[in-house]
Write a protein that holds these residues in place. Structure first.
Motif, PDB file in Angstrom:
ATOM      1  N   ASN A 132       0.827  -1.205   0.000  1.00  0.00           N
ATOM      2  CA  ASN A 132       0.000   0.000   0.000  1.00  0.00           C
ATOM      3  C   ASN A 132       0.862   1.255   0.000  1.00  0.00           C
ATOM      4  OD1 ASN A 132      -2.678   1.351   0.330  1.00  0.00           O
ATOM      5  ND2 ASN A 132      -1.764   2.007   2.260  1.00  0.00           N
ATOM      6  N   GLY A 133       1.914   1.252   0.774  1.00  0.00           N
ATOM      7  CA  GLY A 133       2.786   2.407   0.811  1.00  0.00           C
ATOM      8  C   GLY A 133       3.528   2.641  -0.495  1.00  0.00           C
ATOM      9  N   ASN A 134       3.825   1.563  -1.222  1.00  0.00           N
ATOM     10  CA  ASN A 134       4.532   1.668  -2.496  1.00  0.00           C
ATOM     11  C   ASN A 134       3.590   1.731  -3.700  1.00  0.00           C
ATOM     12  OD1 ASN A 134       7.012   1.479  -1.135  1.00  0.00           O
ATOM     13  ND2 ASN A 134       6.958  -0.772  -1.217  1.00  0.00           N
ATOM     14  N   LEU A 135       2.282   1.790  -3.442  1.00  0.00           N
ATOM     15  CA  LEU A 135       1.274   1.769  -4.512  1.00  0.00           C
ATOM     16  C   LEU A 135       1.429   0.547  -5.409  1.00  0.00           C
ATOM     17  CD1 LEU A 135       1.049   5.536  -5.597  1.00  0.00           C
ATOM     18  CD2 LEU A 135      -0.483   4.234  -4.080  1.00  0.00           C
ATOM     19  N   ASP A 136       1.841  -0.554  -4.789  1.00  0.00           N
ATOM     20  CA  ASP A 136       1.998  -1.820  -5.511  1.00  0.00           C
ATOM     21  C   ASP A 136       0.703  -2.609  -5.353  1.00  0.00           C
ATOM     22  OD1 ASP A 136       2.815  -4.098  -6.770  1.00  0.00           O
ATOM     23  OD2 ASP A 136       4.423  -4.589  -5.354  1.00  0.00           O
ATOM     24  N   MET A 171       0.592  -6.585  -5.658  1.00  0.00           N
ATOM     25  CA  MET A 171       1.019  -7.289  -4.448  1.00  0.00           C
ATOM     26  C   MET A 171      -0.003  -7.132  -3.331  1.00  0.00           C
ATOM     27  SD  MET A 171       3.009  -9.195  -2.767  1.00  0.00           S
ATOM     28  CE  MET A 171       4.424  -9.364  -3.864  1.00  0.00           C
ATOM     29  N   LEU A 172      -0.640  -5.961  -3.253  1.00  0.00           N
ATOM     30  CA  LEU A 172      -1.671  -5.757  -2.238  1.00  0.00           C
ATOM     31  C   LEU A 172      -2.832  -6.717  -2.449  1.00  0.00           C
ATOM     32  CD1 LEU A 172      -2.844  -2.303  -0.961  1.00  0.00           C
ATOM     33  CD2 LEU A 172      -4.486  -4.121  -1.334  1.00  0.00           C
ATOM     34  N   PHE A 173      -3.299  -6.831  -3.700  1.00  0.00           N
ATOM     35  CA  PHE A 173      -4.390  -7.766  -3.993  1.00  0.00           C
ATOM     36  C   PHE A 173      -3.950  -9.206  -3.762  1.00  0.00           C
ATOM     37  CE2 PHE A 173      -6.671  -4.253  -5.419  1.00  0.00           C
ATOM     38  CZ  PHE A 173      -7.935  -4.610  -5.864  1.00  0.00           C
ATOM     39  N   ALA A 174      -2.704  -9.514  -4.076  1.00  0.00           N
ATOM     40  CA  ALA A 174      -2.197 -10.867  -3.848  1.00  0.00           C
ATOM     41  C   ALA A 174      -2.214 -11.204  -2.363  1.00  0.00           C
ATOM     42  CB  ALA A 174      -0.790 -10.994  -4.412  1.00  0.00           C
ATOM     43  N   GLY A 175      -1.776 -10.243  -1.529  1.00  0.00           N
ATOM     44  CA  GLY A 175      -1.816 -10.472  -0.089  1.00  0.00           C
ATOM     45  C   GLY A 175      -3.220 -10.672   0.433  1.00  0.00           C
TER      46      GLY A 175
END
Length: 287
Positions: A238-242, A245-249
């Protein structure tokens, strides 16, 4: 005076049919019948997700495509697996502790009204306090290690366990307790042979809720302060606007909850074959 005996229902009685034990093929067909609707709904959700991403209805940095999310999972398998294991370990340990303490507390509360009247309001107060609000305090007390995450998982999972166990222990038929006392059974024998087995359906209902809440508790603890775990992964992404990866987590975290729920469901099926909801041969009305 002779007593009349009411015959058991049989297939010869109008409106009643005796159902034989299902075979392997029938059990598979039933499983497919129960599972195709959830799978169809999941496919529809993923289809809608793919359509939104492919049509660029939302910016990619807000909602990544399913393909981008899958690529992240494949490219960083070791990274995701390590943090998944950390969260799973915290969840399982917190869940086990919550079950042990919750069952013990429920038994004490049922057998002692003084303890129940004293402890129940405290449990209710502890439940309504938002765990995210007190999680930073646990981090201050216990540090950034695994202990705060486990403690939060225990606190969140504890309430459904103790409430369901108390309900189950109190739901025993009074006539069974009177029969047990008449036959000379002591409190321990009554508990082992009657109260505890009768409370298991209620307990498993609470365990299904508790095991999914334990995942939430572990992730909440990781949100507050951690350097590993899926909560840490989500915060970093979230902090890196990735967003891939956020959805994957988020997907992996949801998968953990689903798998643990299914495991509790399987344990219930194996341990409670005698329960009405698990019987395979019943006399079933046809009208």
């Amino acid at each position: 005076m002779s007593q009349s005996v009411i015959p058991a229902p049989s297939a010869e009685v109008k409106g009643v049919a005796e159902r034989s034990a299902p075979g392997a093929g029938e059990r598979i067909a039933r499983a497919l019948e129960k599972s195709w609707r959830p799978f169809a709904l999941l496919l529809a959700c993923f289809g809608a997700w793919w359509v939104v991403a492919a049509a660029e209805l939302v910016e990619a940095y807000l909602v990544p495509s399913p393909g981008a999310t899958l690529d992240v999972l494949l490219e960083k398998t070791d990274y995701v697996w390590h943090h998944t294991w950390v969260t799973t370990y915290e969840t399982l340990l917190g869940f086990v502790i919550a079950v042990a303490v919750g069952v013990f507390a429920a038994v004490v509360m049922v057998y002692s009204q003084t303890v129940e009247k004293t402890l129940y309001p405290i449990l209710l107060f502890a439940q309504v306090v938002p765990k995210i609000a007190i999680a930073p305090l646990f981090v201050v007390w216990l540090g950034f290690g695994i202990a705060p995450k486990i403690l939060i998982a225990v606190l969140i999972a504890f309430f459904p366990v103790v409430i369901s166990m108390v309900t189950g222990l109190k739901a025993v038929d009074p006539e069974m307790l009177q029969l047990s006392a008449t036959m000379g059974a002591g409190p321990w024998q009554t508990f082992v042979k009657i109260r505890f087995p009768a409370s298991l359906p209620h307990l498993f209902a609470g365990l299904k809720v508790a095991v999914t809440l334990a995942v939430t508790g572990a992730v909440v603890g990781e949100f507050v302060g951690a350097n590993e775990g899926l909560g840490y992964v989500i915060l970093q992404a979230n902090g890196n606007l990735d967003t891939p990866m956020l959805f994957a987590g988020l997907l992996v975290m949801s998968l953990i909850g689903v798998v643990l729920f299914v495991l509790v469901e399987v344990a219930e099926k194996l341990l409670l074959p005698w329960h009405a909801s698990r019987r395979g041969t019943d006399v079933t009305t046809t009208f």
